[in-house]
Write an enzyme that holds these catalytic residues in place. Structure first.
Site, mmCIF file in Angstrom:
data_model
loop_
_atom_site.group_PDB
_atom_site.id
_atom_site.type_symbol
_atom_site.label_atom_id
_atom_site.label_comp_id
_atom_site.label_asym_id
_atom_site.label_seq_id
_atom_site.Cartn_x
_atom_site.Cartn_y
_atom_site.Cartn_z
ATOM 1 N N HIS A 37 1.002 -1.339 -0.012
ATOM 2 C CA HIS A 37 0.072 -0.336 -0.261
ATOM 3 C C HIS A 37 1.285 1.399 -0.462
ATOM 4 C CE1 HIS A 37 -3.652 2.360 0.460
ATOM 5 N NE2 HIS A 37 -4.628 1.364 0.966
ATOM 6 N N ASP A 84 -10.741 -3.826 -18.387
ATOM 7 C CA ASP A 84 -11.055 -4.829 -19.381
ATOM 8 C C ASP A 84 -9.390 -4.955 -19.941
ATOM 9 O OD1 ASP A 84 -11.822 -5.753 -21.993
ATOM 10 O OD2 ASP A 84 -12.715 -4.336 -22.974
#
Length: 495
Positions: A198, A417
């Protein structure tokens, strides 16, 4: 369940009823066993490999910002994406496509292929070694449509198998900063699970990198967004001068309101579509009904209901931590954080209230506190946090008697995608903050089984508290409808 209740009623009046209830119980048990069986699948993994940049990259030491390296971000965050089979990609192996695209993306995002080092004053920097990220190829003997609702929402069943924790890979220093696992399914679809350190990026930064991977996987020569490092924008001033109050980093010793990590911690995901959001909003004062954002409305609702369910002492100070992104907000100067910046660019402002007020006062009280806390964040606030980090040794935000909410509805996880279309689900793989369950929830965009677009919120609470929490949320929905049969849709329960 309604049918079972009818047959129980019949059983009170005749012996035939006993036969009915026996049959129904058999059917119920059979359904439960079938559902459980549908979740049992085997994942076969190959040995993890390192995927490095596909081309030459600079060897240098790059300091993180003083927002990046605070204690509260020194952990790995998992996200997961589920993809259906796609006829146009017949013959294409998602493992090969993604492995190649990751390597090419790392040429542009080469710090992610490095390793973290700690400098003086606990300062973190990334050594851009080009060693690469971990990549796991896997297969599972299951079809996507057989997984059921329990696999479509966090916390995902079998996550440990879908995102294997390679031994020695989850440390802060010296470990790979990213881990990918691509699991092919027997239906031609696949699951992409990713784990990120993170300190290197927030949700928007991770999506930016994954979007670059997706573009390259679909045939682009270059990512459309140029990555920007510029971590000095969020470094402490010299000398540091934290001029604002930051109660989110208070040292709190009273732990009466802290959730105990019990064996019966339960997980449920609650779906809020337009009618549910409107129902909760109807409880607010007229002015707040119009001005409060959906995040503020739902966060205030969850904070109030959670406090009621936990039943702390009346004088306990309850905290609601809101993740607020500083990119392009109304109070942040335009372009203060440039397009392409993929570091952590958010703050943890906190709303604080005595438990008695949260429980007794109207919902508007909680929502207004959340709204006020969010409104504090501007670039001066961010610089003040950076100064505080240096002055106080990079503390963790306070988790005592606290609850944290993060809105990822606009992060873009659901738009990624890689050639197989948009994911059936894309977003956080579980709640919690690092290894601390029960203190954090994400607001995640979701299309439910009825085709309704809305927000799903995973919640983690002790089992006996969860039932009370769901009941309190249901109370806030009932006045908004003509009939008392509307309640928050529990998408998943794993008590």
């Amino acid at each position: 369940m309604h049918s079972l209740m009818v047959y129980i009623s019949l059983a009170n009046t005749s012996r035939i009823g006993h036969l009915y209830i026996y049959i129904i119980l058999l059917l119920v048990v059979d359904r439960v066993l079938m559902a459980a069986a549908s979740l049992r699948f085997t994942v076969r993994r190959k040995a993890a490999e390192l995927v490095g940049p596909a081309g030459p990259t600079p060897r240098e030491l790059k300091r993180l910002s003083d927002i990046d390296d605070q204690d509260g971000l020194r952990f790995h965050i998992p996200v997961i994406h589920l993809y259906r089979s796609e006829a146009s990609m017949s013959g294409r192996d998602p493992v090969a496509v993604l492995r190649d695209a990751v390597g090419r993306a790392l040429v542009h995002y080469y710090p992610l292929a490095g390793r973290l080092r700690e400098l003086e004053g606990r300062k973190l920097a990334v050594d851009c070694t080009g060693d690469g990220v971990l990549f796991i190829e896997a297969d599972a003997d299951v079809r996507l449509e057989h997984l059921g609702d329990a696999m479509l929402l966090p916390p995902f069943e079998g996550l440990d198998e879908l995102l294997w924790d390679v031994p020695g890979s989850s440390q802060v220093l010296g470990s790979p900063l990213l881990l990918f696992q691509v699991t092919r399914l027997s239906c031609g679809g696949f699951i992409l699970a990713v784990r990120l350190m993170h300190t290197m990026a927030d949700a928007q930064g991770l999506v930016q990198f994954l979007a670059a991977v997706a573009e390259l996987a679909r045939g682009a020569a270059m990512p459309s967004v140029r990555p920007v490092w510029r971590r000095e924008l969020l470094e402490a001033r010299n000398p540091p001068r934290a001029a604002l109050a930051h109660p989110e980093y208070d040292q709190v010793t009273d732990t009466r309101g802290k959730i105990q990590l019990l064996d019966d911690m339960g997980h449920r995901s609650f779906f809020f579509g337009p009618k549910e959001v409107a129902a909760v909003r109807s409880h607010l004062q007229p002015g707040l009904q119009k001005s409060a954002t959906t995040f503020e409305v739902l966060t205030g609702c969850l904070w109030k209901c959670r406090t009621l369910a936990l039943a702390p002492n009346a004088d306990d100070q309850m905290r609601m931590i809101c993740i607020v992104n500083a990119r392009g907000g109304r109070k942040c100067k335009r372009n203060a954080i440039p397009t392409g910046y993929y570091g952590n660019a958010f703050a943890f402002p906190v709303a604080i209230s005595a438990a008695r007020d949260l429980c007794a006062r109207p919902l508007s009280y909680a929502v207004q506190l959340v709204k006020d806390a969010k409104g504090q964040v501007d670039m001066e606030y961010m610089r003040s946090v950076a100064d505080l980090m240096v002055q106080r040794g990079r503390p963790h935000f306070t988790v005592e008697s606290a609850y944290l909410a993060s809105d990822v509805t606009k992060a873009g996880f659901g738009d990624l995608d890689f050639g197989w279309g948009r994911p059936l689900y894309g977003g956080p793989a579980k709640g919690g903050v690092g290894a601390i369950p029960g203190v954090a929830s994400f607001l995640i965009p979701f299309n439910n089984t009825k085709g309704e677009d809305g927000i799903v919120i995973p919640v983690c609470l002790p089992g006996h508290v969860m039932a009370k929490f769901a009941d309190e949320v249901g109370k806030l929905l009932r006045p908004a409808v003509k009939h008392a049969d509307v309640c928050p849709t529990v998408i998943k329960s794993a008590l």
